[in-house]
Scaffold this active site. Structure first.
Site, PDB file in Angstrom:
ATOM      1  N   HIS A  71       0.814  -1.221   0.000  1.00 22.69           N
ATOM      2  CA  HIS A  71       0.000   0.000   0.000  1.00 22.69           C
ATOM      3  C   HIS A  71       0.848   1.271   0.000  1.00 22.69           C
ATOM      4  O   HIS A  71       0.415   2.307  -0.495  1.00 22.69           O
ATOM      5  CB  HIS A  71      -0.929  -0.007   1.217  1.00 22.69           C
ATOM      6  CG  HIS A  71      -2.066  -0.978   1.074  1.00 22.69           C
ATOM      7  ND1 HIS A  71      -3.196  -0.716   0.340  1.00 22.69           N
ATOM      8  CD2 HIS A  71      -2.223  -2.251   1.549  1.00 22.69           C
ATOM      9  CE1 HIS A  71      -4.017  -1.748   0.382  1.00 22.69           C
ATOM     10  NE2 HIS A  71      -3.457  -2.702   1.106  1.00 22.69           N
ATOM     11  N   ASP A 100       0.305   4.319  -2.393  1.00 20.93           N
ATOM     12  CA  ASP A 100       0.146   5.712  -1.938  1.00 20.93           C
ATOM     13  C   ASP A 100       1.077   6.645  -2.692  1.00 20.93           C
ATOM     14  O   ASP A 100       0.703   7.773  -3.032  1.00 20.93           O
ATOM     15  CB  ASP A 100       0.428   5.810  -0.438  1.00 20.93           C
ATOM     16  CG  ASP A 100      -0.672   5.171   0.405  1.00 20.93           C
ATOM     17  OD1 ASP A 100      -1.748   4.883  -0.153  1.00 20.93           O
ATOM     18  OD2 ASP A 100      -0.439   4.959   1.609  1.00 20.93           O
ATOM     19  N   GLU A 140      -8.768   5.252  -5.935  1.00 15.45           N
ATOM     20  CA  GLU A 140      -7.889   5.666  -7.020  1.00 15.45           C
ATOM     21  C   GLU A 140      -8.618   6.491  -8.069  1.00 15.45           C
ATOM     22  O   GLU A 140      -8.104   6.692  -9.186  1.00 15.45           O
ATOM     23  CB  GLU A 140      -7.255   4.435  -7.685  1.00 15.45           C
ATOM     24  CG  GLU A 140      -8.207   3.538  -8.451  1.00 15.45           C
ATOM     25  CD  GLU A 140      -8.868   2.485  -7.562  1.00 15.45           C
ATOM     26  OE1 GLU A 140      -9.374   1.503  -8.113  1.00 15.45           O
ATOM     27  OE2 GLU A 140      -8.882   2.652  -6.318  1.00 15.45           O
TER      28      GLU A 140
END
Length: 379
Positions: free
Chosen positions: A263, A267, A293
């Protein structure tokens, strides 16, 4: 004029002290004059009442009065009348008359200003005339050396006492002024601190308001801000008869980036793409992270054909963008759906729905492309 005045304690107490001092100092030469002229018991009785009992009786009556300031002023008028009567009754002895008149004049002038001079003169003369109406008018200006000396000393001491009394009063005023200045400075400091605190609170409110309207990861506006702004932008464009275009953007295969690289890598992709959107946005454009997203780019006053070119440019820029994360070099693509007003919808919800449908069409068509909303798409 004296104000309604039960609390005139300083005036009453000061008047009492000054009156006692005056009558003692003036009474001394008058007593010597009575003794030297051999006056009888009646005049001596009046002397005792005037110069020994009278000040205390006036003070008692003044303390009982409701309007003390006005009562004290009336007492001064009585003082002048009685002193004028004594001056005439003794035959206007020079030094005694001077002392009596000057002492009363000083009291009236201090409390009444220029009008006190007229008041004192009128009442003093009135007392003298009243005395001559009762006692045959006579003039005996000469006084013995001892009486003259006592008069001069009495006047000098009385003037000194008045000076001391008002020096204490002025000193008290200075102390009050110093206290007020200190309190004023304290209030100014407190006011400055309060303004500083208000400034901090306003800054904090602005930060909280900004935080409430911005996405914490990307710094872009969030969905909440869009809900409050898009309707206003649509109304403004409709009022000005100008178009508005919307780009709904989705990062292709973003779930696989998270699943494969974690993740934190995902990010970083979101942050890099957000920066790219901001760098290529106009001042009036609204750039939002719509969720996950998905991103939304609102383009006020931009017609559909120019919005399509803008979308193609963004598509190319992100396709070429390399996202560095540690040792990783990540590249991915985006899909975009375009809707515009007045062509496709004239409300915020309708425009978002059309842009979302166009995005879905772009994904179905193979991703990494731009699609304009079509109400009847082909497979």
């Amino acid at each position: 004029m004296f104000v309604n005045a039960r609390p005139h304690r300083w005036a009453v107490a000061s008047g009492y002290r000054v009156r006692i001092a005056a009558f003692v100092l003036i009474g001394a030469p008058i007593g010597l004059q009575l003794y030297s002229q051999g006056h009888g018991a009646v005049l001596w009785a009046l002397f005792v009442l005037q110069f020994l009992a009278y000040p205390h009786v006036l003070h008692w009556l003044t303390r009982k009065a409701w309007i003390r300031g006005w009562t004290e002023f009336n007492n001064m008028l009585v003082d002048s009348v009685l002193c004028g009567a004594w001056a005439a009754g003794l035959g206007f002895p020079l030094w005694i008359s001077v002392v009596l008149f000057v002492a009363n004049l000083l009291n009236h002038t201090i409390t009444r200003g220029i009008s006190g001079v007229l008041t004192c003169s009128a009442t003093f003369v009135g007392g003298a005339l009243a005395s001559t109406a009762v006692i045959a008018f006579h003039v005996s200006t000469d006084t013995g050396g001892l009486v003259t000396l006592a008069s001069i000393i009495g006047l000098a001491v009385y003037l000194s006492l008045i000076g001391v009394e008002f020096f204490a009063y002025v000193d008290q005023l200075h102390q009050v002024q110093d206290t007020l200045d200190s309190q004023k400075q304290t209030l100014e400091n407190a006011n400055a601190m309060l303004h500083a605190q208000i400034g901090k609170i306003n800054d904090l409110q602005e930060k909280l308001h900004d935080q409430a309207n911005r996405d914490s990861l990307t710094g872009l506006f969030n969905r909440r801000y869009l809900e409050g702004t898009l309707e206003r932008e649509l109304a403004r464009c409709k009022r000005e008869a100008v178009p508005l275009s919307m780009l709904m953007i989705d990062i292709d295969h973003f779930k696989s980036v998270n699943d494969t690289h974690g993740h934190q890598a995902g990010d970083e992709v979101l942050r890099v793409f957000s920066l790219l959107l901001l760098e290529n946005a106009r001042a009036e454009d609204i750039v939002c992270r719509y969720g996950g997203e998905e991103f939304l780019l609102v383009l006020p006053k931009m017609p559909l054909d120019i919005a399509r070119d803008r979308a193609a440019q963004l598509l190319q820029l992100f396709q070429e963008q390399v996202v560095s994360f540690g040792d990783l070099r990540l590249q991915t693509t985006i899909s975009m759906g375009i809707a515009a007003t007045p062509e496709h919808a004239d409300t915020a919800d309708g425009l978002i729905r059309c842009a979302d449908d166009a995005l879905y069409q772009a994904k179905r068509a193979g991703r990494n492309r731009v699609m304009v909303f079509d109400a009847m798409p082909t497979d």
